[in-house]
Design a protein around this motif. Structure first.
Motif, PDB file in Angstrom:
ATOM      1  N   GLU A   6       0.850  -1.179   0.000  1.00 37.74           N
ATOM      2  CA  GLU A   6       0.000   0.000   0.000  1.00 37.74           C
ATOM      3  C   GLU A   6       0.890   1.234   0.000  1.00 37.74           C
ATOM      4  O   GLU A   6       2.037   1.187   0.448  1.00 37.74           O
ATOM      5  CB  GLU A   6      -0.898  -0.005   1.223  1.00 37.74           C
ATOM      6  CG  GLU A   6      -1.904  -1.142   1.198  1.00 37.74           C
ATOM      7  CD  GLU A   6      -2.713  -1.214   2.465  1.00 37.74           C
ATOM      8  OE1 GLU A   6      -2.154  -0.981   3.557  1.00 37.74           O
ATOM      9  OE2 GLU A   6      -3.917  -1.514   2.369  1.00 37.74           O
ATOM     10  N   PHE A   7       0.340   2.335  -0.493  1.00 33.90           N
ATOM     11  CA  PHE A   7       1.067   3.590  -0.584  1.00 33.90           C
ATOM     12  C   PHE A   7       0.262   4.713   0.046  1.00 33.90           C
ATOM     13  O   PHE A   7      -0.974   4.693   0.025  1.00 33.90           O
ATOM     14  CB  PHE A   7       1.341   3.939  -2.059  1.00 33.90           C
ATOM     15  CG  PHE A   7       2.336   3.018  -2.705  1.00 33.90           C
ATOM     16  CD1 PHE A   7       3.673   3.375  -2.770  1.00 33.90           C
ATOM     17  CD2 PHE A   7       1.943   1.800  -3.224  1.00 33.90           C
ATOM     18  CE1 PHE A   7       4.596   2.520  -3.352  1.00 33.90           C
ATOM     19  CE2 PHE A   7       2.857   0.945  -3.809  1.00 33.90           C
ATOM     20  CZ  PHE A   7       4.187   1.303  -3.873  1.00 33.90           C
ATOM     21  N   LEU A  73       4.591   7.313  -0.552  1.00 31.36           N
ATOM     22  CA  LEU A  73       5.330   6.637   0.509  1.00 31.36           C
ATOM     23  C   LEU A  73       4.932   5.176   0.469  1.00 31.36           C
ATOM     24  O   LEU A  73       3.753   4.848   0.622  1.00 31.36           O
ATOM     25  CB  LEU A  73       4.991   7.217   1.887  1.00 31.36           C
ATOM     26  CG  LEU A  73       5.538   6.429   3.083  1.00 31.36           C
ATOM     27  CD1 LEU A  73       7.058   6.534   3.149  1.00 31.36           C
ATOM     28  CD2 LEU A  73       4.906   6.886   4.370  1.00 31.36           C
ATOM     29  N   CYS A  74       5.908   4.303   0.209  1.00 30.68           N
ATOM     30  CA  CYS A  74       5.651   2.870   0.220  1.00 30.68           C
ATOM     31  C   CYS A  74       5.514   2.425   1.678  1.00 30.68           C
ATOM     32  O   CYS A  74       6.402   2.672   2.495  1.00 30.68           O
ATOM     33  CB  CYS A  74       6.788   2.107  -0.460  1.00 30.68           C
ATOM     34  SG  CYS A  74       6.548   0.310  -0.411  1.00 30.68           S
ATOM     35  N   ARG A  75       4.402   1.780   2.000  1.00 31.42           N
ATOM     36  CA  ARG A  75       4.150   1.359   3.380  1.00 31.42           C
ATOM     37  C   ARG A  75       4.971   0.135   3.769  1.00 31.42           C
ATOM     38  O   ARG A  75       5.071  -0.186   4.944  1.00 31.42           O
ATOM     39  CB  ARG A  75       2.665   1.063   3.579  1.00 31.42           C
ATOM     40  CG  ARG A  75       1.762   2.254   3.401  1.00 31.42           C
ATOM     41  CD  ARG A  75       2.028   3.303   4.448  1.00 31.42           C
ATOM     42  NE  ARG A  75       1.735   2.771   5.743  1.00 31.42           N
ATOM     43  CZ  ARG A  75       1.180   3.427   6.736  1.00 31.42           C
ATOM     44  NH1 ARG A  75       0.869   4.686   6.576  1.00 31.42           N
ATOM     45  NH2 ARG A  75       0.947   2.867   7.880  1.00 31.42           N
ATOM     46  N   TRP A  76       5.565  -0.547   2.791  1.00 27.49           N
ATOM     47  CA  TRP A  76       6.351  -1.729   3.111  1.00 27.49           C
ATOM     48  C   TRP A  76       7.802  -1.405   3.343  1.00 27.49           C
ATOM     49  O   TRP A  76       8.420  -1.916   4.259  1.00 27.49           O
ATOM     50  CB  TRP A  76       6.214  -2.772   2.022  1.00 27.49           C
ATOM     51  CG  TRP A  76       4.918  -3.519   2.096  1.00 27.49           C
ATOM     52  CD1 TRP A  76       3.853  -3.222   2.913  1.00 27.49           C
ATOM     53  CD2 TRP A  76       4.545  -4.652   1.353  1.00 27.49           C
ATOM     54  NE1 TRP A  76       2.847  -4.108   2.701  1.00 27.49           N
ATOM     55  CE2 TRP A  76       3.231  -4.999   1.745  1.00 27.49           C
ATOM     56  CE3 TRP A  76       5.163  -5.394   0.378  1.00 27.49           C
ATOM     57  CZ2 TRP A  76       2.555  -6.081   1.201  1.00 27.49           C
ATOM     58  CZ3 TRP A  76       4.483  -6.471  -0.166  1.00 27.49           C
ATOM     59  CH2 TRP A  76       3.197  -6.812   0.254  1.00 27.49           C
ATOM     60  N   CYS A  77       8.385  -0.570   2.496  1.00 31.17           N
ATOM     61  CA  CYS A  77       9.824  -0.299   2.655  1.00 31.17           C
ATOM     62  C   CYS A  77      10.078   1.123   3.160  1.00 31.17           C
ATOM     63  O   CYS A  77      11.225   1.493   3.373  1.00 31.17           O
ATOM     64  CB  CYS A  77      10.578  -0.554   1.351  1.00 31.17           C
ATOM     65  SG  CYS A  77      10.238   0.602   0.025  1.00 31.17           S
ATOM     66  N   GLY A  91      16.663  -1.950  -5.942  1.00 31.73           N
ATOM     67  CA  GLY A  91      17.681  -2.310  -4.958  1.00 31.73           C
ATOM     68  C   GLY A  91      17.425  -1.826  -3.547  1.00 31.73           C
ATOM     69  O   GLY A  91      17.550  -2.597  -2.607  1.00 31.73           O
ATOM     70  N   PRO A  92      17.024  -0.550  -3.343  1.00 30.17           N
ATOM     71  CA  PRO A  92      16.842  -0.075  -1.979  1.00 30.17           C
ATOM     72  C   PRO A  92      15.616  -0.634  -1.262  1.00 30.17           C
ATOM     73  O   PRO A  92      15.442  -0.428  -0.083  1.00 30.17           O
ATOM     74  CB  PRO A  92      16.693   1.441  -2.135  1.00 30.17           C
ATOM     75  CG  PRO A  92      17.178   1.758  -3.486  1.00 30.17           C
ATOM     76  CD  PRO A  92      16.987   0.536  -4.307  1.00 30.17           C
ATOM     77  N   CYS A  93      14.730  -1.316  -1.986  1.00 28.62           N
ATOM     78  CA  CYS A  93      13.515  -1.832  -1.358  1.00 28.62           C
ATOM     79  C   CYS A  93      13.889  -2.867  -0.302  1.00 28.62           C
ATOM     80  O   CYS A  93      14.596  -3.823  -0.587  1.00 28.62           O
ATOM     81  CB  CYS A  93      12.582  -2.447  -2.389  1.00 28.62           C
ATOM     82  SG  CYS A  93      11.008  -2.971  -1.680  1.00 28.62           S
ATOM     83  N   SER A  94      13.416  -2.662   0.892  1.00 31.57           N
ATOM     84  CA  SER A  94      13.754  -3.582   1.975  1.00 31.57           C
ATOM     85  C   SER A  94      12.517  -4.269   2.530  1.00 31.57           C
ATOM     86  O   SER A  94      12.471  -4.638   3.694  1.00 31.57           O
ATOM     87  CB  SER A  94      14.468  -2.817   3.090  1.00 31.57           C
ATOM     88  OG  SER A  94      13.624  -1.782   3.573  1.00 31.57           O
ATOM     89  N   SER A  95      11.498  -4.410   1.695  1.00 34.54           N
ATOM     90  CA  SER A  95      10.268  -5.044   2.139  1.00 34.54           C
ATOM     91  C   SER A  95      10.518  -6.496   2.528  1.00 34.54           C
ATOM     92  O   SER A  95      11.121  -7.252   1.770  1.00 34.54           O
ATOM     93  CB  SER A  95       9.229  -5.002   1.020  1.00 34.54           C
ATOM     94  OG  SER A  95       8.144  -5.844   1.348  1.00 34.54           O
TER      95      SER A  95
END
Length: 110
Positions: A6-7, A73-77, A91-95
């Motif tokens: 979700e965003f 705003l990504c609610r996961w990462c 790459g920076p996604c840390s979900s």
């Protein structure tokens, strides 16, 4: 099938097109004109909370077209994403729930 993140739509500045922005905030949130005006006066603030990527990007486009400054705003990462940056580097996604290349913000727009 993997659930999509979700965003949120973050408003960092409201610009100078007050009435048009109030109407747009009303349209994307369903709030009253009075509450929409309050949101615009409270910048920086979250205008839309926990929605799908497509709905969030449409809200950001509409707000930015009127001179406001809105981002995702990504609610996961927890990354703040500007539409100009989409598709973003996965790459920076840390979900912990989604592979980095699975994020809708990382996919090319088509």
């Amino acid at each position: 099938m993997v659930e999509e993140p979700e965003f949120d739509v973050l408003l960092s500045s409201s610009g100078d097109r007050g009435i048009d922005l109030v109407q747009t905030v009303r349209s994307v949130t369903g709030l009253s004109a009075w509450r929409s005006k309050q949101l615009l006066e409270a910048t920086p603030t979250t205008v839309v909370d926990r929605t799908w990527f497509e709905a969030a990007t449409e809200a950001v486009r509409r707000l930015n077209a009127l001179g406001a400054r809105a981002d995702l705003l990504c609610r996961w990462c927890e990354r703040v994403i500007s539409l100009e940056d989409c598709p973003v580097d996965p790459g920076p996604c840390s979900s912990p729930f989604l592979s980095p290349d699975g994020c809708p913000a990382s996919r090319p727009r088509g």
